[in-house]
Motif scaffolding. Structure first.
Motif, PDB file in Angstrom:
ATOM      1  N   TRP A   1     -16.335  91.368  48.950  1.00  0.00           N
ATOM      2  CA  TRP A   1     -15.222  91.727  49.823  1.00  0.00           C
ATOM      3  C   TRP A   1     -15.814  92.031  51.203  1.00  0.00           C
ATOM      4  CZ3 TRP A   1     -10.500  91.522  47.353  1.00  0.00           C
ATOM      5  CH2 TRP A   1     -10.520  91.598  45.952  1.00  0.00           C
ATOM      6  N   ASP A   2     -15.003  92.299  52.155  1.00  0.00           N
ATOM      7  CA  ASP A   2     -15.498  92.851  53.413  1.00  0.00           C
ATOM      8  C   ASP A   2     -15.581  94.359  53.192  1.00  0.00           C
ATOM      9  OD1 ASP A   2     -15.817  93.981  55.953  1.00  0.00           O
ATOM     10  OD2 ASP A   2     -14.773  92.317  56.917  1.00  0.00           O
ATOM     11  N   LYS A   3     -16.802  94.890  53.075  1.00  0.00           N
ATOM     12  CA  LYS A   3     -16.946  96.286  52.673  1.00  0.00           C
ATOM     13  C   LYS A   3     -16.338  97.253  53.677  1.00  0.00           C
ATOM     14  CE  LYS A   3     -21.677  97.131  54.369  1.00  0.00           C
ATOM     15  NZ  LYS A   3     -23.049  97.508  53.927  1.00  0.00           N
ATOM     16  N   ARG A   4     -16.181  96.831  54.932  1.00  0.00           N
ATOM     17  CA  ARG A   4     -15.546  97.712  55.914  1.00  0.00           C
ATOM     18  C   ARG A   4     -14.094  97.975  55.537  1.00  0.00           C
ATOM     19  NH1 ARG A   4     -17.028  93.982  60.957  1.00  0.00           N
ATOM     20  NH2 ARG A   4     -16.198  92.523  59.402  1.00  0.00           N
ATOM     21  N   ILE A   5     -13.431  96.958  55.001  1.00  0.00           N
ATOM     22  CA  ILE A   5     -12.042  97.118  54.555  1.00  0.00           C
ATOM     23  C   ILE A   5     -11.980  98.053  53.353  1.00  0.00           C
ATOM     24  CG2 ILE A   5     -10.065  95.911  53.541  1.00  0.00           C
ATOM     25  CD1 ILE A   5     -10.903  93.439  55.154  1.00  0.00           C
ATOM     26  N   ILE A   6     -12.908  97.874  52.416  1.00  0.00           N
ATOM     27  CA  ILE A   6     -12.927  98.699  51.204  1.00  0.00           C
ATOM     28  C   ILE A   6     -13.150 100.166  51.557  1.00  0.00           C
ATOM     29  CG2 ILE A   6     -14.104  99.135  49.021  1.00  0.00           C
ATOM     30  CD1 ILE A   6     -12.472  96.558  49.023  1.00  0.00           C
ATOM     31  N   TYR A   7     -14.119 100.437  52.443  1.00  0.00           N
ATOM     32  CA  TYR A   7     -14.394 101.830  52.825  1.00  0.00           C
ATOM     33  C   TYR A   7     -13.221 102.438  53.597  1.00  0.00           C
ATOM     34  CZ  TYR A   7     -19.191 102.177  51.156  1.00  0.00           C
ATOM     35  OH  TYR A   7     -20.295 102.262  50.351  1.00  0.00           O
TER      36      TYR A   7
END
Length: 336
Positions: free
Chosen positions: A170-176
């Motif tokens: 995933w795009d980890k920035r979105i997840i965080y």
């Protein structure tokens, strides 16, 4: 036969409970380690239960095991947890149980114990959300992995092999971002269990935290509270030996302990709050420190007539009000 999901009310517990609800199609009930025995006793025989992210306290292990055995006679019991286990041998409670190692998907090993109707899944190295997801992900939609990630991030267990690998997908920035909104909002919700059930239900349906207007509003309010709390700790905390301490009358004790630790760069941060004749305590330390807070707390509370538990770098305790100075003294002794 219906399922009842009994889970912790923090972000990992809510996310683990949401995933378990998807697997077992059961209703979610929120609990905590001190309330667990009451919730088990109130569950009727013949009900299947899944327990998620709830530590078994040393002083209640006998009662908890008896209740799980009672429920396992006429139904199924699944217990998913990552807290340090109390001192007990599971074989002494269930003579027909076996204890193989289970290899969780994504790497790592945890203990799996089962006698056919009662199953324990335990791994201190990963969140309850990841444990439940790893066991049943073949039954679940691909997007359920995001719920497991939110729970792992909220519980500081975002460095496992599976989490690191999944964040790459995933795009980890979105997840965080989404995990942060959920975590902050739950800091405001506390015991509003119906709202927590609604949040879990909407996560199950695929709604992101940022799409829930009430959740976003709660997260913003908690962020403002965080800033006020930081300033209060900055002006009122003190260093007692190796422990940075602050006393609160309201607010997040876990964050207070974390702020105190960081402000003094202390080995341990401690936040305390008086509640009638007792004092509740939250403790934090850096994961890089060779300190096991749960082991230390267990040693101390046994001497002071209190209770407590948690994780290696994050623990809590409740002690008689007149034992606080002694608690600090023993804490400094054991962390040296």
């Amino acid at each position: 036969m219906s399922w009842k999901i009994i889970t912790h009310g923090d972000s990992d517990g809510l996310c683990a409970g949401a995933i378990a609800s998807m697997v077992f199609e059961g209703d979610i009930w929120f609990s905590n380690p001190y309330k667990l025995i009451k919730d088990l006793k109130s569950t009727k025989s013949g009900t299947n239960i899944a327990v998620c992210d709830l530590a078994i306290n040393q002083d209640s292990v006998e009662e908890v095991m008896r209740e799980l055995y009672r429920l396992g006679k006429h139904g199924e019991v699944c217990y998913f947890d990552h807290h340090p286990l109390p001192s007990f041998k599971i074989e002494s409670y269930y003579s027909d149980i076996y204890l193989p190692l289970i290899n969780f998907m994504g790497g790592g090993e945890g203990i799996s114990a089962s006698n056919g109707r009662i199953r324990f899944y335990h791994d201190k190295g990963r969140s309850a959300s990841e444990i439940v997801h790893s066991l049943y992900r073949d039954r679940l939609p691909r997007e359920t992995a995001k719920i497991a990630l939110y729970g792992a991030i909220g519980d500081y267990t975002d460095e496992t092999k599976w989490v690191k690998n999944e964040l790459e997908r995933w795009d980890k920035r979105i997840i965080y971002f989404q995990a942060g909104i959920l975590l902050e909002a739950l800091g405001e919700v506390k015991k509003e269990y119906e709202l927590k059930r609604e949040i879990a239900s909407r996560l199950i349906s695929g709604t992101e935290p940022s799409e829930m207007d009430e959740v976003v509003g709660l997260a913003r309010q908690e962020a403002l509270n965080d800033k006020r709390l930081y300033n209060y700790v900055k002006n009122n905390a003190s260093l007692l030996g190796e422990v940075a301490c602050v006393m609160l009358s309201k607010g997040s004790m876990s964050k207070g302990a974390h702020f105190a630790m960081g402000l003094f760069d202390a080995k341990v941060g401690l936040c305390a709050m008086e509640k009638k004749s007792r004092i509740d305590i939250s403790l934090r330390c850096k994961k890089s420190e060779p300190i096991d807070l749960t082991a230390i707390v267990s040693r101390i509370v046994g001497r002071l007539g209190g209770s407590g538990g948690g994780h290696k770098a994050a623990a809590g305790a409740s002690i008689p009000g007149d034992k606080f100075d002694r608690f600090i003294e023993l804490l400094n002794r054991y962390i040296e």
